[in-house]
Design an enzyme around this catalytic site. Sequence first.
Site, PDB file in Angstrom:
ATOM      1  N   PRO A  76       0.820  -1.215   0.000  1.00  0.00           N
ATOM      2  CA  PRO A  76       0.000   0.000   0.000  1.00  0.00           C
ATOM      3  C   PRO A  76       0.850   1.259   0.000  1.00  0.00           C
ATOM      4  CG  PRO A  76      -0.972  -1.595   1.460  1.00  0.00           C
ATOM      5  CD  PRO A  76       0.335  -2.183   0.996  1.00  0.00           C
ATOM      6  N   CYS A  77       0.421   2.236  -0.825  1.00  0.00           N
ATOM      7  CA  CYS A  77       1.271   3.392  -1.089  1.00  0.00           C
ATOM      8  C   CYS A  77       0.726   4.693  -0.517  1.00  0.00           C
ATOM      9  CB  CYS A  77       1.441   3.553  -2.602  1.00  0.00           C
ATOM     10  SG  CYS A  77      -0.133   3.737  -3.501  1.00  0.00           S
ATOM     11  N   GLN A  78      -0.389   4.652   0.218  1.00  0.00           N
ATOM     12  CA  GLN A  78      -1.000   5.912   0.653  1.00  0.00           C
ATOM     13  C   GLN A  78      -0.053   6.763   1.500  1.00  0.00           C
ATOM     14  OE1 GLN A  78      -2.420   2.976   0.682  1.00  0.00           O
ATOM     15  NE2 GLN A  78      -4.454   3.086  -0.198  1.00  0.00           N
ATOM     16  N   PHE A  80       3.065   7.160   1.047  1.00  0.00           N
ATOM     17  CA  PHE A  80       4.083   7.782   0.209  1.00  0.00           C
ATOM     18  C   PHE A  80       3.499   8.759  -0.800  1.00  0.00           C
ATOM     19  CE2 PHE A  80       5.594   3.336   0.960  1.00  0.00           C
ATOM     20  CZ  PHE A  80       6.609   3.638   1.831  1.00  0.00           C
TER      21      PHE A  80
END
Length: 327
Positions: A76-78, A80
């Site tokens: 999950p990239c939220q 970044f």
Amino acid sequence: MSTFAGRGGSSTGYHMAGYRELLAVEWDAHAADTLRLNYPHLDVYHGDIAQLSVAEVLRRTGLAPGELDLFDGSPPCQGFSTMGQRQLDDPRNQLFRQFVRLVDGLAPRTFVMENVRGMVAGPMRQIYGEALAALRAAGPGYRTVSGILVASQLGVPQARGRLIVIGVREDLGLQPTLPRPQTRPVTVRDALYGLSNTPQGMKLQDHWIPVWARIKPGQSFKAIHPKGHLFSHMKISPDRPSPTILKTVGVTCDGRANAGLYHWRWPRLMTIPELKRLGSFPDAYQFARAGDEVDDFIAAWNGIGNSVPPLMTRAIAQHIRGTILRR
């Protein structure tokens, strides 16, 4: 094997490239249902990746350590993303460690890790450096290459940039490389060829229609906002690739649009069939039911916006097969 598999963007890309997917790992129920709907013979582990042991993976796949060709994941990239708060201590920033843990135990020949380009910007580079060091030291050791790939250069009608890390096990003696640009950008108009172009869809709320009418295709509402707000409202241009499809979309409970990508001719959100084309999903791809019509629309939009575009994954998978696995 695909981890953080979502609603199947990466899985679809690997299937397109001729890979045989043995296991997909996903904690979200709607995403797991969508994977099963499209790939009924795929083994889907629906649960927390932190609870999935290496021994369980080997049991379910029938493999021994070192036998897996490719291990894939998009933690999950939220935490970044430049679209969010970019908090260094966001707990989601640490989920790459679960990816590293499984690489360490499975010792695949190659791995692919995908994330947003914001992971290599500003203070987030600290976590990026930790992730690369941990991946290189995992198992028998890995050689890595990383960089920003642009989806529109890999056949996707979407200007989506993503950080891609490719690793190759040290004992194979091969140096990984990134795929080069393969295609000229595909425009929205070309991508939507053959779909009905009608005003039917999630129409804008009445107070947004005059704003939509004033801006040009390719502009967001912030172009005429005195403080540059409303960037999440975008009138799409038919003569360029789509901007990045974000996972969030604004729809009121009565089905009126409140944020997202809007059609250039009609004051409505792009439809899910249109969005599938822009995300490079097959027309026949299905999304599991999530509730009523509005819930279904939001869940499908979320799935496309949160996915690695299948054609982007296909290009990466074909490159790895040609430059590493066949050698």
